[in-house]
Scaffold this motif. Structure first.
Motif, PDB file in Angstrom:
ATOM      1  N   ALA A   1       0.843  -1.192   0.000  1.00 18.84           N
ATOM      2  CA  ALA A   1       0.000   0.000   0.000  1.00 18.84           C
ATOM      3  C   ALA A   1       0.875   1.238   0.000  1.00 18.84           C
ATOM      4  CB  ALA A   1      -0.924   0.009   1.218  1.00 18.84           C
ATOM      5  N   ASN A   2       0.398   2.289  -0.662  1.00 15.63           N
ATOM      6  CA  ASN A   2       1.120   3.549  -0.752  1.00 15.63           C
ATOM      7  C   ASN A   2       0.146   4.692  -0.509  1.00 15.63           C
ATOM      8  OD1 ASN A   2       3.858   2.610  -1.864  1.00 15.63           O
ATOM      9  ND2 ASN A   2       2.421   1.725  -3.316  1.00 15.63           N
ATOM     10  N   ALA A   3       0.586   5.698   0.174  1.00 14.52           N
ATOM     11  CA  ALA A   3      -0.189   6.920   0.381  1.00 14.52           C
ATOM     12  C   ALA A   3       0.584   8.085  -0.222  1.00 14.52           C
ATOM     13  CB  ALA A   3      -0.431   7.160   1.876  1.00 14.52           C
ATOM     14  N   SER A   4      -0.153   9.052  -0.788  1.00 19.23           N
ATOM     15  CA  SER A   4       0.497  10.194  -1.436  1.00 19.23           C
ATOM     16  C   SER A   4      -0.315  11.450  -1.182  1.00 19.23           C
ATOM     17  CB  SER A   4       0.646   9.950  -2.939  1.00 19.23           C
ATOM     18  OG  SER A   4      -0.616   9.804  -3.553  1.00 19.23           O
ATOM     19  N   ALA A   5       0.369  12.561  -1.150  1.00 20.53           N
ATOM     20  CA  ALA A   5      -0.254  13.883  -1.044  1.00 20.53           C
ATOM     21  C   ALA A   5       0.414  14.781  -2.077  1.00 20.53           C
ATOM     22  CB  ALA A   5      -0.091  14.450   0.361  1.00 20.53           C
ATOM     23  N   THR A   6      -0.394  15.437  -2.920  1.00 18.53           N
ATOM     24  CA  THR A   6       0.148  16.199  -4.034  1.00 18.53           C
ATOM     25  C   THR A   6      -0.430  17.613  -4.041  1.00 18.53           C
ATOM     26  OG1 THR A   6       0.289  14.162  -5.319  1.00 18.53           O
ATOM     27  CG2 THR A   6       0.487  16.222  -6.522  1.00 18.53           C
ATOM     28  N   TYR A   7       0.438  18.567  -4.275  1.00 21.51           N
ATOM     29  CA  TYR A   7       0.009  19.947  -4.550  1.00 21.51           C
ATOM     30  C   TYR A   7       0.670  20.370  -5.853  1.00 21.51           C
ATOM     31  CZ  TYR A   7       0.105  25.016  -4.625  1.00 21.51           C
ATOM     32  OH  TYR A   7       0.009  26.323  -5.038  1.00 21.51           O
ATOM     33  N   LEU A   8      -0.136  20.869  -6.788  1.00 20.71           N
ATOM     34  CA  LEU A   8       0.363  21.269  -8.105  1.00 20.71           C
ATOM     35  C   LEU A   8      -0.077  22.697  -8.395  1.00 20.71           C
ATOM     36  CD1 LEU A   8       1.652  20.609 -10.879  1.00 20.71           C
ATOM     37  CD2 LEU A   8      -0.611  19.784 -11.586  1.00 20.71           C
ATOM     38  N   HIS A   9       0.864  23.521  -8.777  1.00 19.63           N
ATOM     39  CA  HIS A   9       0.570  24.894  -9.230  1.00 19.63           C
ATOM     40  C   HIS A   9       1.061  25.007 -10.665  1.00 19.63           C
ATOM     41  CE1 HIS A   9       0.039  29.251  -9.175  1.00 19.63           C
ATOM     42  NE2 HIS A   9       1.261  29.337  -9.726  1.00 19.63           N
ATOM     43  N   ALA A  10       0.132  25.292 -11.581  1.00 15.40           N
ATOM     44  CA  ALA A  10       0.479  25.372 -13.006  1.00 15.40           C
ATOM     45  C   ALA A  10       0.125  26.763 -13.544  1.00 15.40           C
ATOM     46  CB  ALA A  10      -0.257  24.303 -13.789  1.00 15.40           C
ATOM     47  N   ARG A  11       1.012  27.321 -14.347  1.00 15.31           N
ATOM     48  CA  ARG A  11       0.777  28.606 -15.033  1.00 15.31           C
ATOM     49  C   ARG A  11       1.128  28.401 -16.498  1.00 15.31           C
ATOM     50  NH1 ARG A  11       3.520  33.387 -16.363  1.00 15.31           N
ATOM     51  NH2 ARG A  11       2.282  35.300 -16.127  1.00 15.31           N
ATOM     52  N   ILE A  12       0.098  28.352 -17.344  1.00 19.12           N
ATOM     53  CA  ILE A  12       0.285  27.993 -18.753  1.00 19.12           C
ATOM     54  C   ILE A  12      -0.284  29.109 -19.620  1.00 19.12           C
ATOM     55  CG2 ILE A  12      -0.172  26.264 -20.526  1.00 19.12           C
ATOM     56  CD1 ILE A  12      -0.614  24.261 -18.300  1.00 19.12           C
ATOM     57  N   PRO A  13       0.523  29.713 -20.479  1.00 19.51           N
ATOM     58  CA  PRO A  13       0.025  30.791 -21.356  1.00 19.51           C
ATOM     59  C   PRO A  13      -0.977  30.253 -22.381  1.00 19.51           C
ATOM     60  CG  PRO A  13       2.420  30.838 -21.189  1.00 19.51           C
ATOM     61  CD  PRO A  13       1.969  29.560 -20.585  1.00 19.51           C
ATOM     62  N   GLY A  14      -1.999  31.087 -22.680  1.00 20.54           N
ATOM     63  CA  GLY A  14      -2.953  30.739 -23.727  1.00 20.54           C
ATOM     64  C   GLY A  14      -4.081  29.857 -23.289  1.00 20.54           C
ATOM     65  N   PHE A  15      -4.100  29.434 -22.029  1.00 17.52           N
ATOM     66  CA  PHE A  15      -5.180  28.576 -21.534  1.00 17.52           C
ATOM     67  C   PHE A  15      -5.939  29.311 -20.444  1.00 17.52           C
ATOM     68  CE2 PHE A  15      -2.408  25.531 -23.486  1.00 17.52           C
ATOM     69  CZ  PHE A  15      -3.269  24.587 -24.012  1.00 17.52           C
ATOM     70  N   ASP A  16      -7.230  29.154 -20.497  1.00 19.59           N
ATOM     71  CA  ASP A  16      -8.076  29.783 -19.488  1.00 19.59           C
ATOM     72  C   ASP A  16      -8.697  28.687 -18.631  1.00 19.59           C
ATOM     73  OD1 ASP A  16      -9.638  31.317 -17.932  1.00 19.59           O
ATOM     74  OD2 ASP A  16     -11.001  32.010 -19.538  1.00 19.59           O
ATOM     75  N   PHE A  17      -8.296  28.653 -17.356  1.00 17.82           N
ATOM     76  CA  PHE A  17      -8.821  27.637 -16.439  1.00 17.82           C
ATOM     77  C   PHE A  17     -10.023  28.135 -15.650  1.00 17.82           C
ATOM     78  CE2 PHE A  17      -4.359  26.491 -16.971  1.00 17.82           C
ATOM     79  CZ  PHE A  17      -4.485  25.173 -17.375  1.00 17.82           C
ATOM     80  N   GLY A  18     -10.584  29.262 -16.130  1.00 23.98           N
ATOM     81  CA  GLY A  18     -11.765  29.774 -15.449  1.00 23.98           C
ATOM     82  C   GLY A  18     -11.458  30.917 -14.515  1.00 23.98           C
ATOM     83  N   GLY A  19     -10.226  31.191 -14.293  1.00 23.96           N
ATOM     84  CA  GLY A  19      -9.893  32.291 -13.403  1.00 23.96           C
ATOM     85  C   GLY A  19      -8.800  33.155 -13.955  1.00 23.96           C
ATOM     86  N   GLY A  20      -8.554  33.029 -15.297  1.00 19.97           N
ATOM     87  CA  GLY A  20      -7.457  33.763 -15.895  1.00 19.97           C
ATOM     88  C   GLY A  20      -7.856  35.187 -16.243  1.00 19.97           C
ATOM     89  N   SER A  21      -6.916  35.963 -16.762  1.00 17.23           N
ATOM     90  CA  SER A  21      -7.168  37.360 -17.161  1.00 17.23           C
ATOM     91  C   SER A  21      -7.880  37.396 -18.491  1.00 17.23           C
ATOM     92  CB  SER A  21      -5.849  38.131 -17.227  1.00 17.23           C
ATOM     93  OG  SER A  21      -4.999  37.537 -18.178  1.00 17.23           O
ATOM     94  N   SER A  22      -8.602  38.483 -18.744  1.00 10.88           N
ATOM     95  CA  SER A  22      -9.384  38.622 -19.973  1.00 10.88           C
ATOM     96  C   SER A  22      -8.559  38.998 -21.175  1.00 10.88           C
ATOM     97  CB  SER A  22     -10.484  39.685 -19.759  1.00 10.88           C
ATOM     98  OG  SER A  22      -9.874  40.942 -19.417  1.00 10.88           O
ATOM     99  N   ASP A  23      -7.366  39.447 -20.987  1.00  9.80           N
ATOM    100  CA  ASP A  23      -6.539  39.862 -22.130  1.00  9.80           C
ATOM    101  C   ASP A  23      -5.803  38.686 -22.766  1.00  9.80           C
ATOM    102  OD1 ASP A  23      -4.826  39.319 -20.113  1.00  9.80           O
ATOM    103  OD2 ASP A  23      -3.779  41.251 -20.136  1.00  9.80           O
ATOM    104  N   GLY A  24      -6.048  37.449 -22.337  1.00  7.98           N
ATOM    105  CA  GLY A  24      -5.415  36.280 -22.971  1.00  7.98           C
ATOM    106  C   GLY A  24      -4.047  35.939 -22.422  1.00  7.98           C
ATOM    107  N   SER A  25      -3.652  36.619 -21.374  1.00  8.61           N
ATOM    108  CA  SER A  25      -2.361  36.269 -20.792  1.00  8.61           C
ATOM    109  C   SER A  25      -2.474  34.938 -20.044  1.00  8.61           C
ATOM    110  CB  SER A  25      -1.887  37.373 -19.855  1.00  8.61           C
ATOM    111  OG  SER A  25      -2.832  37.567 -18.818  1.00  8.61           O
ATOM    112  N   ALA A  26      -1.350  34.493 -19.540  1.00 12.35           N
ATOM    113  CA  ALA A  26      -1.312  33.186 -18.877  1.00 12.35           C
ATOM    114  C   ALA A  26      -2.179  33.165 -17.639  1.00 12.35           C
ATOM    115  CB  ALA A  26       0.134  32.849 -18.500  1.00 12.35           C
ATOM    116  N   SER A  27      -2.841  32.023 -17.451  1.00 17.02           N
ATOM    117  CA  SER A  27      -3.654  31.831 -16.250  1.00 17.02           C
ATOM    118  C   SER A  27      -3.037  30.726 -15.402  1.00 17.02           C
ATOM    119  CB  SER A  27      -5.084  31.464 -16.633  1.00 17.02           C
ATOM    120  OG  SER A  27      -5.088  30.231 -17.347  1.00 17.02           O
ATOM    121  N   ALA A  28      -3.380  30.676 -14.150  1.00 22.23           N
ATOM    122  CA  ALA A  28      -2.788  29.714 -13.195  1.00 22.23           C
ATOM    123  C   ALA A  28      -3.884  28.867 -12.592  1.00 22.23           C
ATOM    124  CB  ALA A  28      -2.012  30.455 -12.113  1.00 22.23           C
ATOM    125  N   VAL A  29      -3.474  27.657 -12.163  1.00 19.95           N
ATOM    126  CA  VAL A  29      -4.401  26.750 -11.516  1.00 19.95           C
ATOM    127  C   VAL A  29      -3.667  26.010 -10.408  1.00 19.95           C
ATOM    128  CG1 VAL A  29      -3.924  24.839 -13.106  1.00 19.95           C
ATOM    129  CG2 VAL A  29      -6.091  24.897 -11.870  1.00 19.95           C
TER     130      VAL A  29
END
Length: 479
Positions: A106-134
């Protein structure tokens, strides 16, 4: 009415978990003939008894406290014993590993991921098309268990257990060899020290004879040939003392190393000479059947045979399908508040693998394992025959050596009487001093021969104890 969610097709597979393929080990092959009743040793005589011998500390029968101390030190500090003990720990750890492999992982894991990708809108990005983060948060737990359908894991544990027991026997075998080597080196040292003392006594008497002969030569009662002959004997005897001293130092070094010390440490303890210890009047030897159960090398060979037999089952189980049960539980999301029980995700998946088209690879592995098992069986039979031969040879030498020592004792007694009679004649004026010294020299020679015979007798006793597989104790406890 509610039914279990376990797939119906898995039930026959789980029932197969009690199946174990491969041959079951039925014990070692029969090697002793009972055509003439219970097996017994052929050699030996009145000096041996069929009573069961004491396995440990046979050297105490020699009644030499210093030897007892050296044996205890060797068993505690000798590097070869440490090596065998370390290998035993490795074998025991391998057994624990194989047992653990039977249980789920058995294995247990805990993950935290912060991603900032230009050109993608994850629902909370800026309106000018700049990079958004998740942000991604996840907690997970996964487990897997290979169901031992055909006993491959059980055979692996069986093989590891046999290997661990063979390692225990190897520790005992190292103890048998070590205790015999220490005793043999100690007895040889005492013999050399005794020979040095007797050679010096002989040289001193020869020097007295040379001095008297030189006086007779000065008076015209002896020839140059008599003087030179005696002078040559004196130089020869003195020359024999030098290699004996080197031999004594070699045994001092050997005993020190056998007890785990550097050469020279035990010189002060062992340099004062002592008598060669004598074996007991009667020696217990038991019977051949008990010998095979007692000798560590035989037990190690038998355990190797058991291990090889189990490995045939390991190779045979690889021909059949493998069933692995997989499970995964996870929860998470893009916010830390998403880690909650109401968003729990669970996955269960049985996985069946079967390498049915291997073009004979598994069959070849089975034949290879069977050949290794047959080799181990042949090695076991050979080890048994060698052990029986060692015991019979040692019994024969020990019995005949007693007869030799008895003859040397009679010769020594005769030389003592001759020397005493020559002393009486010398005091009566009917024998010369040279004749008296010559009789004394013959007495010393007879004593040297007797000392060598006693040393050989004790050495044969030591060899007999080794051949009987004596001198080992209980293995160190498992962690």
């Amino acid at each position: 009415m509610q039914f279990s969610r376990t797939p119906i097709l898995l039930l026959p597979a789980l029932a197969l978990a009690a199946c174990t393929v491969g041959p079951n080990y039925a014990g070692p092959p029969k090697t002793l003939s009972d055509a003439n009743g219970a097996p017994r040793f052929v050699r030996g005589g009145a000096q041996v008894s069929p009573a069961a011998p004491t396995v440990a500390a046979w050297w105490t029968q020699l009644h030499d406290p210093l030897l007892d101390t050296l044996e205890a030190q060797a068993l505690a500090t000798n590097p070869n014993i440490a090596v065998a003990t370390a290998r035993l720990r490795q074998a025991r750890a391998s057994l624990r590993l194989e047992r653990a492999n039977q249980a789920p992982s058995a294995n247990a894991s805990a993950t935290y991921l912060h991603a900032r990708i230009p050109g993608f809108d994850f629902g909370g990005g800026s309106s000018d098309g700049s990079a958004s983060a998740v942000d991604v948060y996840n907690l997970g737990f996964d487990a897997s268990w290979e169901v031992d359908l055909f006993g491959g894991r059980r055979r692996s544990v069986e093989a590891a257990r046999a290997q661990s027991e063979a390692a225990e026997a190897n520790v005992a075998d190292a103890q048998v060899s070590l205790t015999a080597d220490v005793a043999q080196a100690y007895v040889s040292l005492r013999d050399v020290q005794r020979r040095i003392t007797l050679s010096r006594d002989n040289a001193r008497m020869q020097q007295q004879m040379l001095t008297l002969t030189e006086q007779r030569f000065a008076q015209g009662a002896a020839s140059d040939l008599d003087v030179e002959r005696l002078r040559g004997q004196v130089e020869t005897t003195n020359g024999q003392i030098v290699p004996l001293q080197a031999e004594a130092e070699r045994y001092l070094n050997a005993i020190a190393v056998l007890t785990g010390r550097e050469p020279g440490v035990l010189d002060a303890t062992l340099t004062p000479g002592g008598a060669v210890p004598l074996p007991p009047a009667a020696v217990a030897i038991g019977d051949p059947a008990a010998l095979l159960q007692r000798r560590p090398d035989i037990r190690a060979a038998e355990r190797q045979l058991a291990q090889r037999t189990a490995q045939v089952g390991v190779a045979d189980a690889a021909r059949f399908p493998r069933l692995t049960l997989l499970g995964l539980i996870g929860l998470g999301g893009t916010r830390l508040s998403d880690i909650s029980p109401d968003k729990l995700v669970g996955i269960g998946a049985p996985m069946l693998q079967w390498n049915f088209l291997d073009f004979g690879r598994n069959r070849a592995r089975i034949h290879q394992a069977e050949g290794q098992r047959d080799e181990a069986e042949a090695q076991y039979r050979g080890a048994v025959l060698v052990a029986l031969r060692d015991a019979e040879d040692a019994l024969s030498r020990f019995g005949h050596r007693r007869d030799t020592v008895a003859s040397l004792m009679r010769s020594k007694a005769s030389a003592d009487r001759a020397a005493d009679l020559m002393q009486q004649r010398f005091r009566a004026g009917t024998a010369t001093l040279i004749d008296t010294l010559d009789a004394e020299r013959q007495r010393v020679a007879a004593e040297q021969n007797l000392s060598a015979g006693v040393t050989s007798l004790t050495g044969d006793y030591i060899a007999l104890q080794k051949a009987l597989g004596l001198g080992w104790g209980e293995p160190p406890p498992a962690a």
